[in-house]
Design a protein around this motif. Structure first.
Motif, PDB file in Angstrom:
ATOM      1  N   SER A   1       0.508  -1.280   1.302  1.00 32.43           N
ATOM      2  CA  SER A   1       0.571  -0.650  -0.027  1.00 32.43           C
ATOM      3  C   SER A   1      -0.817  -0.223  -0.482  1.00 32.43           C
ATOM      4  CB  SER A   1       1.174  -1.634  -1.043  1.00 32.43           C
ATOM      5  OG  SER A   1       0.373  -2.812  -1.109  1.00 32.43           O
ATOM      6  N   GLY A   2      -0.861   0.891  -1.225  1.00 31.71           N
ATOM      7  CA  GLY A   2      -2.141   1.400  -1.690  1.00 31.71           C
ATOM      8  C   GLY A   2      -1.984   2.707  -2.431  1.00 31.71           C
ATOM      9  N   THR A   3      -3.088   3.452  -2.487  1.00 31.85           N
ATOM     10  CA  THR A   3      -3.117   4.708  -3.242  1.00 31.85           C
ATOM     11  C   THR A   3      -3.525   5.843  -2.308  1.00 31.85           C
ATOM     12  OG1 THR A   3      -3.751   3.509  -5.243  1.00 31.85           O
ATOM     13  CG2 THR A   3      -4.108   5.878  -5.229  1.00 31.85           C
ATOM     14  N   ILE A   4      -2.854   6.981  -2.436  1.00 33.86           N
ATOM     15  CA  ILE A   4      -3.202   8.145  -1.618  1.00 33.86           C
ATOM     16  C   ILE A   4      -4.470   8.741  -2.208  1.00 33.86           C
ATOM     17  CG2 ILE A   4      -2.486  10.398  -0.792  1.00 33.86           C
ATOM     18  CD1 ILE A   4      -0.851   8.067   0.320  1.00 33.86           C
ATOM     19  N   LYS A   5      -5.534   8.733  -1.388  1.00 32.35           N
ATOM     20  CA  LYS A   5      -6.813   9.257  -1.839  1.00 32.35           C
ATOM     21  C   LYS A   5      -6.931  10.746  -1.543  1.00 32.35           C
ATOM     22  CE  LYS A   5     -11.775   8.275  -1.619  1.00 32.35           C
ATOM     23  NZ  LYS A   5     -12.809   7.404  -1.036  1.00 32.35           N
ATOM     24  N   GLU A   6      -6.437  11.171  -0.378  1.00 30.97           N
ATOM     25  CA  GLU A   6      -6.464  12.591   0.001  1.00 30.97           C
ATOM     26  C   GLU A   6      -5.161  12.919   0.725  1.00 30.97           C
ATOM     27  OE1 GLU A   6      -9.869  13.718   2.322  1.00 30.97           O
ATOM     28  OE2 GLU A   6     -11.332  12.740   1.014  1.00 30.97           O
ATOM     29  N   ALA A   7      -4.779  14.199   0.667  1.00 31.97           N
ATOM     30  CA  ALA A   7      -3.609  14.696   1.415  1.00 31.97           C
ATOM     31  C   ALA A   7      -3.771  16.195   1.547  1.00 31.97           C
ATOM     32  CB  ALA A   7      -2.315  14.351   0.715  1.00 31.97           C
ATOM     33  N   GLY A   8      -4.119  16.731   2.751  1.00 29.39           N
ATOM     34  CA  GLY A   8      -4.349  18.156   2.945  1.00 29.39           C
ATOM     35  C   GLY A   8      -4.929  18.446   4.316  1.00 29.39           C
TER      36      GLY A   8
ATOM     37  N   ALA B   1      -7.733  19.210   7.134  1.00 31.94           N
ATOM     38  CA  ALA B   1      -9.038  18.602   7.387  1.00 31.94           C
ATOM     39  C   ALA B   1      -9.660  19.112   8.678  1.00 31.94           C
ATOM     40  CB  ALA B   1      -8.929  17.084   7.429  1.00 31.94           C
ATOM     41  N   GLY B   2      -9.498  20.451   8.946  1.00 34.77           N
ATOM     42  CA  GLY B   2     -10.143  21.058  10.102  1.00 34.77           C
ATOM     43  C   GLY B   2      -9.578  20.537  11.410  1.00 34.77           C
ATOM     44  N   ALA B   3     -10.461  19.915  12.274  1.00 35.15           N
ATOM     45  CA  ALA B   3     -10.043  19.436  13.594  1.00 35.15           C
ATOM     46  C   ALA B   3      -8.991  18.345  13.477  1.00 35.15           C
ATOM     47  CB  ALA B   3     -11.250  18.918  14.382  1.00 35.15           C
ATOM     48  N   TYR B   4      -8.915  17.659  12.330  1.00 37.46           N
ATOM     49  CA  TYR B   4      -7.916  16.613  12.115  1.00 37.46           C
ATOM     50  C   TYR B   4      -6.551  17.181  11.734  1.00 37.46           C
ATOM     51  CZ  TYR B   4     -11.668  13.085  12.208  1.00 37.46           C
ATOM     52  OH  TYR B   4     -12.696  12.279  12.585  1.00 37.46           O
ATOM     53  N   GLY B   5      -6.479  18.552  11.485  1.00 38.14           N
ATOM     54  CA  GLY B   5      -5.205  19.123  11.055  1.00 38.14           C
ATOM     55  C   GLY B   5      -4.836  18.602   9.665  1.00 38.14           C
ATOM     56  N   TYR B   6      -3.533  18.436   9.456  1.00 40.34           N
ATOM     57  CA  TYR B   6      -3.115  17.864   8.177  1.00 40.34           C
ATOM     58  C   TYR B   6      -3.368  16.351   8.223  1.00 40.34           C
ATOM     59  CZ  TYR B   6      -0.899  22.272   6.951  1.00 40.34           C
ATOM     60  OH  TYR B   6      -0.647  23.616   6.663  1.00 40.34           O
ATOM     61  N   ARG B   7      -4.119  15.944   7.173  1.00 41.61           N
ATOM     62  CA  ARG B   7      -4.554  14.532   7.156  1.00 41.61           C
ATOM     63  C   ARG B   7      -4.224  13.898   5.804  1.00 41.61           C
ATOM     64  NH1 ARG B   7     -10.897  13.143   7.222  1.00 41.61           N
ATOM     65  NH2 ARG B   7     -10.636  14.097   5.140  1.00 41.61           N
ATOM     66  N   THR B   8      -3.756  12.657   5.856  1.00 40.62           N
ATOM     67  CA  THR B   8      -3.508  11.851   4.649  1.00 40.62           C
ATOM     68  C   THR B   8      -4.417  10.632   4.692  1.00 40.62           C
ATOM     69  OG1 THR B   8      -1.192  12.582   4.500  1.00 40.62           O
ATOM     70  CG2 THR B   8      -1.802  10.542   3.365  1.00 40.62           C
ATOM     71  N   VAL B   9      -5.163  10.364   3.594  1.00 40.03           N
ATOM     72  CA  VAL B   9      -6.070   9.215   3.503  1.00 40.03           C
ATOM     73  C   VAL B   9      -5.460   8.230   2.511  1.00 40.03           C
ATOM     74  CG1 VAL B   9      -8.372   8.400   2.901  1.00 40.03           C
ATOM     75  CG2 VAL B   9      -8.091  10.628   4.025  1.00 40.03           C
ATOM     76  N   LEU B  10      -5.135   6.989   3.035  1.00 43.15           N
ATOM     77  CA  LEU B  10      -4.544   5.938   2.213  1.00 43.15           C
ATOM     78  C   LEU B  10      -5.625   4.873   1.959  1.00 43.15           C
ATOM     79  CD1 LEU B  10      -2.162   4.417   0.878  1.00 43.15           C
ATOM     80  CD2 LEU B  10      -1.644   3.475   3.157  1.00 43.15           C
TER      81      LEU B  10
ATOM     82  N   ASN C   1       4.365  14.076   2.951  1.00 45.98           N
ATOM     83  CA  ASN C   1       5.362  13.780   1.920  1.00 45.98           C
ATOM     84  C   ASN C   1       4.733  13.229   0.631  1.00 45.98           C
ATOM     85  OD1 ASN C   1       7.120  14.447   3.976  1.00 45.98           O
ATOM     86  ND2 ASN C   1       8.103  12.429   4.091  1.00 45.98           N
ATOM     87  N   VAL C   2       3.412  13.067   0.566  1.00 48.50           N
ATOM     88  CA  VAL C   2       2.749  12.494  -0.600  1.00 48.50           C
ATOM     89  C   VAL C   2       1.607  13.400  -1.037  1.00 48.50           C
ATOM     90  CG1 VAL C   2       3.359  10.095  -0.043  1.00 48.50           C
ATOM     91  CG2 VAL C   2       1.259  11.096   0.902  1.00 48.50           C
ATOM     92  N   SER C   3       1.058  13.060  -2.219  1.00 45.99           N
ATOM     93  CA  SER C   3      -0.064  13.820  -2.756  1.00 45.99           C
ATOM     94  C   SER C   3      -1.124  12.840  -3.264  1.00 45.99           C
ATOM     95  CB  SER C   3       0.387  14.739  -3.883  1.00 45.99           C
ATOM     96  OG  SER C   3       1.005  13.983  -4.918  1.00 45.99           O
ATOM     97  N   ALA C   4      -2.334  13.366  -3.521  1.00 51.21           N
ATOM     98  CA  ALA C   4      -3.441  12.511  -3.953  1.00 51.21           C
ATOM     99  C   ALA C   4      -3.095  11.821  -5.265  1.00 51.21           C
ATOM    100  CB  ALA C   4      -4.713  13.340  -4.112  1.00 51.21           C
ATOM    101  N   GLY C   5      -3.516  10.487  -5.340  1.00 50.49           N
ATOM    102  CA  GLY C   5      -3.289   9.684  -6.526  1.00 50.49           C
ATOM    103  C   GLY C   5      -1.948   8.987  -6.552  1.00 50.49           C
TER     104      GLY C   5
ATOM    105  N   THR D   1       4.279  -0.624   1.438  1.00 49.50           N
ATOM    106  CA  THR D   1       4.328  -0.840   2.890  1.00 49.50           C
ATOM    107  C   THR D   1       5.650  -0.304   3.441  1.00 49.50           C
ATOM    108  OG1 THR D   1       2.964  -2.839   2.683  1.00 49.50           O
ATOM    109  CG2 THR D   1       4.225  -2.560   4.710  1.00 49.50           C
ATOM    110  N   GLY D   2       5.520   0.512   4.523  1.00 45.87           N
ATOM    111  CA  GLY D   2       6.696   1.049   5.204  1.00 45.87           C
ATOM    112  C   GLY D   2       7.231   2.331   4.604  1.00 45.87           C
ATOM    113  N   GLU D   3       6.638   2.816   3.511  1.00 44.24           N
ATOM    114  CA  GLU D   3       7.105   4.076   2.882  1.00 44.24           C
ATOM    115  C   GLU D   3       6.639   5.258   3.726  1.00 44.24           C
ATOM    116  OE1 GLU D   3       6.578   6.500  -1.332  1.00 44.24           O
ATOM    117  OE2 GLU D   3       5.959   4.383  -1.180  1.00 44.24           O
ATOM    118  N   THR D   4       7.542   6.271   3.916  1.00 44.56           N
ATOM    119  CA  THR D   4       7.204   7.448   4.715  1.00 44.56           C
ATOM    120  C   THR D   4       6.258   8.342   3.916  1.00 44.56           C
ATOM    121  OG1 THR D   4       9.341   7.399   5.857  1.00 44.56           O
ATOM    122  CG2 THR D   4       8.114   9.453   5.918  1.00 44.56           C
ATOM    123  N   ILE D   5       5.077   8.665   4.595  1.00 50.28           N
ATOM    124  CA  ILE D   5       4.084   9.493   3.925  1.00 50.28           C
ATOM    125  C   ILE D   5       3.912  10.840   4.637  1.00 50.28           C
ATOM    126  CG2 ILE D   5       2.831   7.524   2.986  1.00 50.28           C
ATOM    127  CD1 ILE D   5       0.845   7.797   5.325  1.00 50.28           C
TER     128      ILE D   5
END
Length: 354
Positions: free
Chosen positions: A266-273, A275-284, A301-305, A310-314
């Motif tokens: 569990s946590g907070t989505i810091k970034e979602a978009g 990221a160049g060589a990383y493609g689409y990247r989500t930072v939790l 499936n998520v956005s920043a903030g 735990t176990g949620e599809t992002i």
């Protein structure tokens, strides 16, 4: 029987000193011996030619004869009716007067009784005289112990010495046995202590392992793997020219495109978009500040903030960015640092099995 020719007589006039003042006017004719006169006689009576032997024997016989004559008659007579020779004897009383008293000699006075009426002195003298010679080696200590015989005293001393030596030997044996017992006891105590320490260490290890298992079990309930079905195709630190840093900075989970990606905690989505060589990247971002990156997604499936559990599809597995196939590239950055750690070890530390 043959014999030597008689020697001719020579003139010899003795003086008064030769025979104690006796003067003999007899005349003697001088005799000069020749080779013919001293020739040895053949037969039983031979003259042994040894230098001085005959003279020595003659002198000895003459001396013995004179002594015998003096002892028998008190005087000696010479050939021809010579008067007797007077022999002067010393005065015995003068010698005895110069001798010390017998009582004054050491150890003798006590043995001689002076005939006095002193009963104590007489009794003491009789006791000393009656003391046996066997008591000569008896010491005062032996006498106090009732030993009066020197042989018995010597035997007692030998027996005492033997007993002392035996006691010393027994003491040495006992001391050696005590030292061996002490060493054995010390060895047993050390072995018991070592066994106890090992037991304590094993118990501590078991307790620690149990506590860790409980901790992981607890964490396992709050953590999960990012995908349910996968194949690991890239590990952390793997070298290669396809990575700008020169080595692989994450852990690759190969899975078909569209496979759901879950929040590992569990946590907070810091970034979602993008990221160049990383493609689409989500930072939790987790509660302790750790950042978990999910890269190369086909969709998010998520956005920043946004808060997730735990176990949620992002998002879903994809092949965006610098890739050779569909997979999830996951990185772990404790405290948000640019340098990451091994995601496999991090997940194991959260109770997850890869």
């Amino acid at each position: 029987m043959a014999s030597n020719r008689p020697a001719p007589q020579g003139v010899y006039v003795p003086n008064d000193d030769d025979f104690g003042g006796y003067d003999d006017d007899s005349s003697w004719e001088e005799w000069n011996p020749t080779e013919e006169s001293i020739r040895p006689v053949r037969g039983r009576h031979r003259v042994h030619k040894r230098g001085g032997g005959g003279l020595a024997r003659s002198s000895t016989v003459l001396g013995v004869g004179v002594i015998a004559a003096v002892g028998a008659g008190g005087m000696a007579t010479a050939q021809g009716g010579k008067p007797p020779v007077a022999i002067e004897m010393p005065d015995v009383s003068a010698v005895t007067d110069s001798l010390p008293e017998a009582k004054s000699l050491p150890g003798v006075g006590a043995l001689i009784s002076d005939g006095s009426d002193d009963s104590a002195a007489a009794g003491q003298n009789v006791a000393v005289a009656a003391a046996p010679l066997s008591a000569a080696g008896v010491s005062t200590t032996d006498a106090e112990q009732g030993t009066t015989d020197a042989g018995e005293a010597l035997r007692a001393r030998i027996m005492e010495q033997a007993e002392n030596q035996q006691d010393q030997a027994d003491d040495a044996v006992q001391k050696a046995a005590e030292e061996a017992a002490v060493k054995e006891a010390a060895a047993q105590a050390a072995a018991k202590q070592t066994a106890a320490e090992k037991k304590i260490a094993a118990e501590k290890a078991a307790a620690k392992k149990k506590a860790e298992a409980e901790r992981l079990a607890k964490l396992a309930k709050s953590y999960t793997l990012p995908v349910a079905s996968y194949t690991l195709t890239g590990t952390f630190g793997q070298p290669g020219s396809m990575w700008s840093s020169g080595y692989h900075t994450g852990l690759d989970f190969a899975a078909p495109t569209g496979t759901p990606i879950k929040a590992v905690h569990s946590g907070t989505i810091k970034e979602a978009g993008w990221a160049g060589a990383y493609g689409y990247r989500t930072v939790l971002e987790l509660d302790d500040g750790t950042e978990v990156w999910f890269c190369h997604q086909s969709s998010m499936n998520v956005s920043a903030g946004q808060k997730v559990t735990t176990g949620e599809t992002i998002g879903r597995v994809g092949a965006t960015g610098n890739v050779t196939g569909a997979h999830l590239h996951m990185e772990v950055h404790p405290g948000g640092d640019a340098t990451g750690v091994d995601p496999a070890a991090w997940l194991r530390g959260k109770g997850q099995s890869l």
